[in-house]
Design a protein around this motif. Sequence first.
Motif, PDB file in Angstrom:
ATOM      1  N   TYR A   1       0.823  -1.217   0.000  1.00 19.62           N
ATOM      2  CA  TYR A   1       0.000   0.000   0.000  1.00 19.62           C
ATOM      3  C   TYR A   1       0.856   1.266   0.000  1.00 19.62           C
ATOM      4  N   SER A   2       2.142   1.101   0.272  1.00 25.11           N
ATOM      5  CA  SER A   2       3.025   2.276   0.216  1.00 25.11           C
ATOM      6  C   SER A   2       3.151   2.827  -1.197  1.00 25.11           C
ATOM      7  N   THR A   3       2.762   2.037  -2.196  1.00 25.70           N
ATOM      8  CA  THR A   3       2.854   2.519  -3.572  1.00 25.70           C
ATOM      9  C   THR A   3       1.933   3.709  -3.818  1.00 25.70           C
ATOM     10  N   PHE A   4       0.870   3.855  -3.006  1.00 21.18           N
ATOM     11  CA  PHE A   4       0.020   5.034  -3.141  1.00 21.18           C
ATOM     12  C   PHE A   4       0.819   6.304  -2.853  1.00 21.18           C
ATOM     13  N   LEU A   5       1.783   6.216  -1.931  1.00 18.31           N
ATOM     14  CA  LEU A   5       2.616   7.379  -1.620  1.00 18.31           C
ATOM     15  C   LEU A   5       3.642   7.642  -2.707  1.00 18.31           C
ATOM     16  N   GLU A   6       3.975   6.599  -3.481  1.00 18.04           N
ATOM     17  CA  GLU A   6       4.881   6.808  -4.611  1.00 18.04           C
ATOM     18  C   GLU A   6       4.313   7.824  -5.597  1.00 18.04           C
ATOM     19  N   THR A   7       2.998   7.879  -5.683  1.00 20.91           N
ATOM     20  CA  THR A   7       2.391   8.844  -6.595  1.00 20.91           C
ATOM     21  C   THR A   7       2.752  10.262  -6.196  1.00 20.91           C
ATOM     22  N   LEU A   8       2.806  10.530  -4.893  1.00 20.56           N
ATOM     23  CA  LEU A   8       3.199  11.860  -4.424  1.00 20.56           C
ATOM     24  C   LEU A   8       4.652  12.150  -4.772  1.00 20.56           C
ATOM     25  N   HIS A   9       5.511  11.156  -4.582  1.00 20.70           N
ATOM     26  CA  HIS A   9       6.927  11.360  -4.898  1.00 20.70           C
ATOM     27  C   HIS A   9       7.127  11.613  -6.392  1.00 20.70           C
ATOM     28  N   ASN A  10       6.379  10.919  -7.204  1.00 18.06           N
ATOM     29  CA  ASN A  10       6.493  11.135  -8.649  1.00 18.06           C
ATOM     30  C   ASN A  10       6.012  12.519  -9.064  1.00 18.06           C
ATOM     31  N   LEU A  11       5.120  13.092  -8.269  1.00 21.91           N
ATOM     32  CA  LEU A  11       4.622  14.426  -8.580  1.00 21.91           C
ATOM     33  C   LEU A  11       5.509  15.530  -8.015  1.00 21.91           C
TER      34      LEU A  11
ATOM     35  N   ARG B   1      28.903  36.696  -5.445  1.00 28.77           N
ATOM     36  CA  ARG B   1      29.918  35.706  -5.061  1.00 28.77           C
ATOM     37  C   ARG B   1      29.384  34.733  -4.013  1.00 28.77           C
ATOM     38  N   PHE B   2      28.446  35.195  -3.224  1.00 21.86           N
ATOM     39  CA  PHE B   2      27.881  34.354  -2.171  1.00 21.86           C
ATOM     40  C   PHE B   2      26.741  33.477  -2.690  1.00 21.86           C
ATOM     41  N   LEU B   3      25.807  34.076  -3.433  1.00 25.83           N
ATOM     42  CA  LEU B   3      24.587  33.368  -3.804  1.00 25.83           C
ATOM     43  C   LEU B   3      24.771  32.389  -4.959  1.00 25.83           C
ATOM     44  N   ILE B   4      25.593  32.724  -5.930  1.00 24.99           N
ATOM     45  CA  ILE B   4      25.736  31.852  -7.101  1.00 24.99           C
ATOM     46  C   ILE B   4      26.202  30.449  -6.707  1.00 24.99           C
ATOM     47  N   PRO B   5      27.248  30.296  -5.871  1.00 19.71           N
ATOM     48  CA  PRO B   5      27.626  28.939  -5.471  1.00 19.71           C
ATOM     49  C   PRO B   5      26.530  28.218  -4.684  1.00 19.71           C
ATOM     50  N   VAL B   6      25.760  28.970  -3.878  1.00 20.63           N
ATOM     51  CA  VAL B   6      24.672  28.349  -3.111  1.00 20.63           C
ATOM     52  C   VAL B   6      23.616  27.776  -4.057  1.00 20.63           C
ATOM     53  N   VAL B   7      23.245  28.560  -5.059  1.00 15.74           N
ATOM     54  CA  VAL B   7      22.231  28.106  -6.022  1.00 15.74           C
ATOM     55  C   VAL B   7      22.745  26.903  -6.813  1.00 15.74           C
ATOM     56  N   VAL B   8      24.005  26.953  -7.207  1.00 11.99           N
ATOM     57  CA  VAL B   8      24.593  25.830  -7.945  1.00 11.99           C
ATOM     58  C   VAL B   8      24.575  24.567  -7.085  1.00 11.99           C
ATOM     59  N   MET B   9      24.916  24.707  -5.809  1.00 10.95           N
ATOM     60  CA  MET B   9      24.894  23.556  -4.901  1.00 10.95           C
ATOM     61  C   MET B   9      23.507  22.924  -4.850  1.00 10.95           C
ATOM     62  N   ALA B  10      22.480  23.768  -4.713  1.00  8.15           N
ATOM     63  CA  ALA B  10      21.112  23.255  -4.618  1.00  8.15           C
ATOM     64  C   ALA B  10      20.719  22.507  -5.888  1.00  8.15           C
ATOM     65  N   PHE B  11      21.062  23.056  -7.048  1.00  9.35           N
ATOM     66  CA  PHE B  11      20.719  22.401  -8.307  1.00  9.35           C
ATOM     67  C   PHE B  11      21.476  21.092  -8.478  1.00  9.35           C
ATOM     68  N   VAL B  12      22.734  21.060  -8.060  1.00 10.62           N
ATOM     69  CA  VAL B  12      23.529  19.834  -8.205  1.00 10.62           C
ATOM     70  C   VAL B  12      23.011  18.744  -7.269  1.00 10.62           C
ATOM     71  N   ILE B  13      22.730  19.103  -6.008  1.00 10.74           N
ATOM     72  CA  ILE B  13      22.311  18.107  -5.018  1.00 10.74           C
ATOM     73  C   ILE B  13      20.907  17.583  -5.330  1.00 10.74           C
ATOM     74  N   LEU B  14      19.983  18.482  -5.594  1.00 12.83           N
ATOM     75  CA  LEU B  14      18.590  18.076  -5.805  1.00 12.83           C
ATOM     76  C   LEU B  14      18.332  17.591  -7.221  1.00 12.83           C
ATOM     77  N   ASN B  15      19.173  17.997  -8.154  1.00  8.25           N
ATOM     78  CA  ASN B  15      19.107  17.490  -9.522  1.00  8.25           C
ATOM     79  C   ASN B  15      17.725  17.751 -10.122  1.00  8.25           C
ATOM     80  N   GLY B  16      17.256  16.834 -10.922  1.00 10.26           N
ATOM     81  CA  GLY B  16      15.975  17.041 -11.601  1.00 10.26           C
ATOM     82  C   GLY B  16      14.791  17.080 -10.660  1.00 10.26           C
ATOM     83  N   TYR B  17      14.955  16.570  -9.447  1.00  7.62           N
ATOM     84  CA  TYR B  17      13.824  16.562  -8.516  1.00  7.62           C
ATOM     85  C   TYR B  17      13.430  17.969  -8.090  1.00  7.62           C
ATOM     86  N   LEU B  18      14.364  18.903  -8.180  1.00 14.71           N
ATOM     87  CA  LEU B  18      14.056  20.288  -7.831  1.00 14.71           C
ATOM     88  C   LEU B  18      12.963  20.846  -8.739  1.00 14.71           C
ATOM     89  N   ILE B  19      13.014  20.525 -10.013  1.00 15.54           N
ATOM     90  CA  ILE B  19      11.990  21.000 -10.953  1.00 15.54           C
ATOM     91  C   ILE B  19      10.633  20.421 -10.583  1.00 15.54           C
TER      92      ILE B  19
END
Length: 594
Positions: A154-164, A318-336
């Motif tokens: 029944y945990s597969t019902f929660l997979e739908t949330l993760h996919n979204l 100089r401060f924010l650009i590396p932070v944003v890059v880190m977030a995009f690299v770590i979260l990858n496509g899941y961020l979108i």
Amino acid sequence: MTALLVVLALLAGYWLVGLGTLAAVGADTSQLRLVLVAPALGSAVFDLILFVFNYDGGVGVEHYGLAVAVVLLVAAAVVLAIRRPRIDPRALLVLAVCLAGLALVAGPLVTYGFNWDSAGNDDMGNYVLSALGLLHHGLVMPFDVNGILHDRDYSTFLETLHNLGSRPGSDIELAGVSAVVGRLPYQTFMPFILSLQLSGVCATGALALQAARRWWAAPIAVALLLVSPEANYGWLQQLLAQTAGLGLAAALLAVLMDGDLHNGSRRVRTSDVVPVGLIASAFILNYVELASTIALAYLTYLAILMARRRLNLAALARFLIPVVVMAFVILNGYLILEIHYTFSQATGGLAGTPLSFFGFALVPEGLAELVGFKVIPGVGGSLGTSLAIVLAALLVFMLLCGSVLSARRGVAAAVVLVLDAALGALLAHNSAAFGLFKLFMYVQPFIAATLAIWLTAIRRPALLACASALLAFMVVAQLSPLHTYVEQSRDPLDLVHASDNSLIPAFRRFLATSKAPVVSVTDNPALAKLEASVVGNRSLYFITTNVFVNIDGLAKAVLPRGPIPHKSQLEAAVEWAPRSFNLLEPGRHAVDPF
């Protein structure tokens, strides 16, 4: 007692990993502010590593969770032993305050141990099922057609949330803690959420030090949050993602809103960027719904700095650009996916809600609940209703006026309070009772930090004595509602005897001694989901209300399109139909719908 020791072990482990991370990047741990951020940072590091393997690698947490924890702890200990950073010893006082506050709320954990189910909340059932699924497989997986057709998984019902793109951070970390402790997610849930609450409490002390000139603002802020009924209500009601998200938000603002990083007075270092990038990534992963508020608070902070001519755009870049890059690299496509999911949920939070459920947030008693003088929904407490409302209204008015003045000076907690006040006015105008109710809990860390900053800024002894007396009165008035919430958690109304040995433990004992098919006739969603989380690979048949009705629509949304085997059966499985049977009784026919 073992469950309580797990809470303390988790807090200590998070603190050790956080300090090791700070030492590894060369951060100045002689600053009490950074030492108090360490538990939230340690939790973020653990969570993000689990996420990378679970999302990018598609590996179930049970296969690597314990190994990640051991490696992180050993690596942190080695780094600290080699670098020998100077750590502010005043953090021990803050820890002592945390332990004292823990004594106020941990009674049921000692009584019931790993069986403690403080609220019998349906949300907790979802978190537990989600964590169970993530223990066994990766984050983004196809809907388990075969499992549902055979009344399993029944945990597969929660997979739908993760996919979204829903925020899976706390689910993944719960799975990791379960792998480390060696118990099922439902058993480790309460120790885990309490450890996150304590990490967030420490982060609130760090947030107070963002603007306070005296170090003792930290233990005051920590103490105020520990006794706040509304702050404790969130984790006692098993709001896991909210508890994790608020703690990470406080930690993020404590390290992000640093004037020296924005005015160019000193060079931006790795030790500045890495903690912010890690905490920000974990915050988005855990509670992205709050990200818009925190982002708006940061933009307001930047506008204040600009108006005061203390903003250097080159330093900001100089401060924010590396932070944003880190977030995009770590979260990858899941961020979108998360951003898309957040936009789809945003309009619902501002919309009106049925007043029968959360209407207490829109009436005068709501002010008394906001400051912890009354128990939701407007009952209990040591003060009479009229007195509680009047005193709460005065306190809220003073808090709002003072926050406006403090926000102009760049006090992070005050900036958030001003924005939340505007949001609260909008929610009240729209009769969005549920959103206003949630806001009551969201503001608690920022109220505690702001009050601590103000108290430690007073220099006149007479005024300091009056302000201290007022805060002491507020704390005493809050103790009765807090005690009520803790006692209610021993036997919640939503799931009677939730923590008793005669419920889930008895269900597990039955499973262990019988090979017969298991049929559940409960219509309690929390109980049904807890049952589904402990049956393992066995089938579990539900013949009453569809307890997955709140997520089966999402399941249908991600079902495979086109011809697939057993599609009609699968659609029937995720969309249960009401049925009725004729029952023969003497003299008449009766119908029993279900």
